[in-house]
Design a protein around this motif. Sequence first.
Motif, PDB file in Angstrom:
ATOM      1  N   ILE A  92       0.805  -1.220   0.000  1.00 44.77           N
ATOM      2  CA  ILE A  92       0.000   0.000   0.000  1.00 44.77           C
ATOM      3  C   ILE A  92       0.843   1.278   0.000  1.00 44.77           C
ATOM      4  O   ILE A  92       0.436   2.282  -0.593  1.00 44.77           O
TER       5      ILE A  92
ATOM      6  N   GLN B  91       1.781   1.831  -3.639  1.00 42.14           N
ATOM      7  CA  GLN B  91       0.581   2.183  -4.396  1.00 42.14           C
ATOM      8  C   GLN B  91       0.151   3.628  -4.123  1.00 42.14           C
ATOM      9  O   GLN B  91      -0.146   4.381  -5.042  1.00 42.14           O
TER      10      GLN B  91
ATOM     11  N   GLN C 291      -7.345   3.730  -1.334  1.00 41.75           N
ATOM     12  CA  GLN C 291      -6.213   3.330  -0.506  1.00 41.75           C
ATOM     13  C   GLN C 291      -6.198   4.060   0.836  1.00 41.75           C
ATOM     14  O   GLN C 291      -5.809   3.494   1.860  1.00 41.75           O
TER      15      GLN C 291
END
Length: 116
Positions: free
Chosen positions: A35, A38, A79
């Motif tokens: 994450i 990302q 996210q």
Amino acid sequence: MHNYKQLEVWKKGIHLASAIYKLTKEFPKEEKFGIISQMRRCSVSISSNIAEGSGRNSDNEFRQFLNISVGSYFELETQLILSHKLEYLAKSEFEKTSSDLSEIQKRIYTLNQKFS
């Protein structure tokens, strides 16, 4: 051709990307290739696509890159929600970052409408 450095939405995108880098420094190290990566990539993508689109030859091409920026916005929003649910982000950080992100999305939409 547009001067992206004069666009307020681009400036806010740069600020947001910097904030995301700082926030994700505190995430668990095992998320380095998950994450964290990302979130950093799509936060940078927002302002990068605005800059790239501004150098294109037509307003239609610029609009296409603004649309790509919106896609990165939705990615980052997802996210952020996940990061908050995983308790990587405190509620106050989540709300502040979400608010900043939402403002950028509105500005992209407004800019895109100028070329319709």
